[in-house]
Scaffold this motif. Sequence first.
Motif, PDB file in Angstrom:
ATOM      1  N   ALA A   2       0.836  -1.209   0.000  1.00 26.33           N
ATOM      2  CA  ALA A   2       0.000   0.000   0.000  1.00 26.33           C
ATOM      3  C   ALA A   2       0.866   1.252   0.000  1.00 26.33           C
ATOM      4  O   ALA A   2       0.581   2.218  -0.721  1.00 26.33           O
ATOM      5  N   TRP A   3       1.946   1.244   0.786  1.00 21.48           N
ATOM      6  CA  TRP A   3       2.832   2.410   0.854  1.00 21.48           C
ATOM      7  C   TRP A   3       3.507   2.657  -0.488  1.00 21.48           C
ATOM      8  O   TRP A   3       3.562   3.788  -0.980  1.00 21.48           O
ATOM      9  N   ARG A   4       4.031   1.579  -1.101  1.00 24.89           N
ATOM     10  CA  ARG A   4       4.699   1.731  -2.392  1.00 24.89           C
ATOM     11  C   ARG A   4       3.716   2.084  -3.503  1.00 24.89           C
ATOM     12  O   ARG A   4       4.042   2.843  -4.417  1.00 24.89           O
ATOM     13  N   GLY A   5       2.509   1.540  -3.410  1.00 23.06           N
ATOM     14  CA  GLY A   5       1.488   1.891  -4.396  1.00 23.06           C
ATOM     15  C   GLY A   5       1.127   3.354  -4.325  1.00 23.06           C
ATOM     16  O   GLY A   5       0.981   4.024  -5.351  1.00 23.06           O
ATOM     17  N   LYS A   6       0.999   3.870  -3.104  1.00 22.23           N
ATOM     18  CA  LYS A   6       0.712   5.294  -2.944  1.00 22.23           C
ATOM     19  C   LYS A   6       1.866   6.137  -3.490  1.00 22.23           C
ATOM     20  O   LYS A   6       1.647   7.138  -4.182  1.00 22.23           O
ATOM     21  N   GLU A   7       3.109   5.726  -3.174  1.00 21.03           N
ATOM     22  CA  GLU A   7       4.272   6.478  -3.647  1.00 21.03           C
ATOM     23  C   GLU A   7       4.315   6.513  -5.171  1.00 21.03           C
ATOM     24  O   GLU A   7       4.591   7.549  -5.773  1.00 21.03           O
ATOM     25  N   ARG A   8       4.022   5.381  -5.801  1.00 27.86           N
ATOM     26  CA  ARG A   8       4.032   5.329  -7.264  1.00 27.86           C
ATOM     27  C   ARG A   8       2.900   6.172  -7.840  1.00 27.86           C
ATOM     28  O   ARG A   8       3.074   6.860  -8.853  1.00 27.86           O
ATOM     29  N   SER A   9       1.734   6.135  -7.218  1.00 25.72           N
ATOM     30  CA  SER A   9       0.611   6.938  -7.697  1.00 25.72           C
ATOM     31  C   SER A   9       0.888   8.428  -7.531  1.00 25.72           C
ATOM     32  O   SER A   9       0.562   9.234  -8.410  1.00 25.72           O
ATOM     33  N   MET A  10       1.498   8.806  -6.398  1.00 27.86           N
ATOM     34  CA  MET A  10       1.864  10.207  -6.182  1.00 27.86           C
ATOM     35  C   MET A  10       2.857  10.680  -7.237  1.00 27.86           C
ATOM     36  O   MET A  10       2.764  11.806  -7.749  1.00 27.86           O
ATOM     37  N   ALA A  11       3.816   9.828  -7.584  1.00 27.45           N
ATOM     38  CA  ALA A  11       4.806  10.191  -8.603  1.00 27.45           C
ATOM     39  C   ALA A  11       4.142  10.366  -9.961  1.00 27.45           C
ATOM     40  O   ALA A  11       4.503  11.261 -10.733  1.00 27.45           O
ATOM     41  N   ALA A  12       3.147   9.508 -10.265  1.00 28.58           N
ATOM     42  CA  ALA A  12       2.447   9.623 -11.551  1.00 28.58           C
ATOM     43  C   ALA A  12       1.612  10.895 -11.614  1.00 28.58           C
ATOM     44  O   ALA A  12       1.495  11.528 -12.670  1.00 28.58           O
ATOM     45  N   LEU A  13       1.026  11.285 -10.485  1.00 30.19           N
ATOM     46  CA  LEU A  13       0.160  12.467 -10.462  1.00 30.19           C
ATOM     47  C   LEU A  13       0.943  13.773 -10.369  1.00 30.19           C
ATOM     48  O   LEU A  13       0.620  14.751 -11.050  1.00 30.19           O
ATOM     49  N   HIS A  14       1.962  13.790  -9.511  1.00 35.27           N
ATOM     50  CA  HIS A  14       2.645  15.048  -9.198  1.00 35.27           C
ATOM     51  C   HIS A  14       4.113  15.081  -9.601  1.00 35.27           C
ATOM     52  O   HIS A  14       4.758  16.112  -9.462  1.00 35.27           O
ATOM     53  N   GLY A  15       4.644  13.963 -10.079  1.00 33.54           N
ATOM     54  CA  GLY A  15       6.067  13.911 -10.365  1.00 33.54           C
ATOM     55  C   GLY A  15       6.832  13.451  -9.134  1.00 33.54           C
ATOM     56  O   GLY A  15       6.311  13.430  -8.013  1.00 33.54           O
ATOM     57  N   THR A  16       8.086  13.137  -9.316  1.00 34.41           N
ATOM     58  CA  THR A  16       8.921  12.666  -8.209  1.00 34.41           C
ATOM     59  C   THR A  16       9.494  13.848  -7.426  1.00 34.41           C
ATOM     60  O   THR A  16       9.497  14.991  -7.898  1.00 34.41           O
TER      61      THR A  16
END
Length: 610
Positions: free
Chosen positions: A159-173
């Motif tokens: 769940a943590w990594r999924g959120k991190e990946r989704s945040m990167a897709a939405l807002h960039g790294t």
Amino acid sequence: MTLIFSCFGGYMANHSLVLDNNTSVSTVTVAEQPLVIGQEFADVETCRRTLKDIAIAMHFDLRIVKSDRSRFIAKCSKEGCPWRVHVAKCPGVPTFTVRTLHGEHTCEGVQNLHHQQASVGWVARSVEARIRDNPQYKPREILQDIRDQHGVAVSYMQAWRGKERSMAALHGTFEEGYRLLPAYCEQIRKTNPGSIASVVATGQENCFQRLFISYRASIYGFINACRPLLELDRAHLKGKYLGTLLCAAAVDADDALFPLAIAVVDSESDENWMWFMSELRKLLGVNTDNMPRLTILSERQRGLVEAVETHFPTASHGFCLRSVSENFRDTFKNTKLVNIFWNAVYALTAAEFESKITEMMEISQDVISWFQQFPPYLWAVAYFDGVRYGHFTLGVTELLYNWALECHELPVVQMMEHIRQQMVSWFNDRQDMGMRWTSILVPSAEKRILEAIADAHCYQVLRANEVEFEIVSTERTNIVDIRSRECSCRRWQLYGLPCAHAAAALISCGHNAHMFAEPCFTVQSYRMTYSQMINPIPDKSQWRDLGEGAEGGGGARFDIIICPPKTRRPPGRPKKKVIRVENFKRPKRVVQCGRCHMLGHSQKKCTMPI
């Protein structure tokens, strides 16, 4: 028991699957259209994702037999189950089509909550819409929602990594956020002329160190309409690369916070506070010579005191009463003493203050040594040489911590955009509100003036000359000078609004008390505060290419890539707050009886006769 189900009838909406542990898991419809022969997918990746969603929704494991640029073949992983699909690329076009499909299952499917297809990527896609609306969506909430909605159990780390990946897709790294800072600063200066936006990198690796932003609309509003009062504070960020958010905020005519300058630094240090105050001084420039004496309020943390003395030597720098009162309370642990302390804080004259100090010393002589650590001229109204306008605690502290909480998981550019958008909303709402007011003063000042006028009828007014009045009451006599706008009670000078004594004097000679308030409390000043607008920033896809070599703010060139700071959040759960050794040296709290007022026992154990 053997289950038989088919893909041709749709995706089994709202059915229940009974597991070995007698747990009933509800599933939901994944798609409106069934999987049929001839169905097309935009590309092979879309095909993979769709079939993965089907497998999760129908609780069977999918085994990929073949996957390349021209075909995708998958089957049910259970031995003997006929379910199988063959998807092939259409000639001459990029789409893929379902060529063959055996849609019936004869296996039992997945008999527990764990599913092989529930990967980190699938979790990221599942929660993307929710994270777009709520960046504070917690991993624990994610795994619970996925279990409720899809009947699948994922681990906390998934769940943590999924959120991190989704945040990167939405807002960039986070790394991309630092790289975009020079271009972002250029866009601020370009779309909001007169604004200040600069970024500073350090070291051979060009690691991020400092970012300073102040919009022209804020600068104009503070210099031309706000009272000369600034609140300074910081909040520590908890994102991937940590950092500290600094802010200087003024107060508008109606007592609302008015952010003037915002900065992000790699860490809170004496050097960074000195830099922030130097940028603030440059921002105000020669305009401070035309302003009344500036009052600065803060927690007077290390480094900030020296920075204020260096760049604003004439300013009155006072304590935030929250930090002072908490220290006093923790030191003495005596409710009666704390109450007298607050009476001393609000005392308007030196005589009133000294009488309260005498009361405190009768309870504890240790207050003398405490006053040496916290001199009264830094916090007591009677001795502070600046004008607080009734502000004793820092409102900017709550604002900063809200920003840090809302934005700590966003890259730095997205964080500053979130703050800018909130400021835009404030400017729009307050501009509209100011245009609806028809009074001379803003509502909060209007209320205080009306209260003063109501109290003024209790006083006897004796006129000494054209400008001086003697206001007589049963308690004491006060002298009011309407020319210099002073009252011997000092409330008029300290709060900027006529006190009840001044209102009595003004009414007696036919003046309107509203006209004798400080200009910063008028509706006209409020409208001027928000008269300028903060313009929008274009999408990052329209920004100048980083490789063009243009100069960025603070000496940074666009052909130099800014890297993240060296500081980085350590892995694992944050350490618990360490209890300092000196805390154990504090004297134990002495209980005081609420009935006989003797020390050493409580009211329940009191033996004195009633």
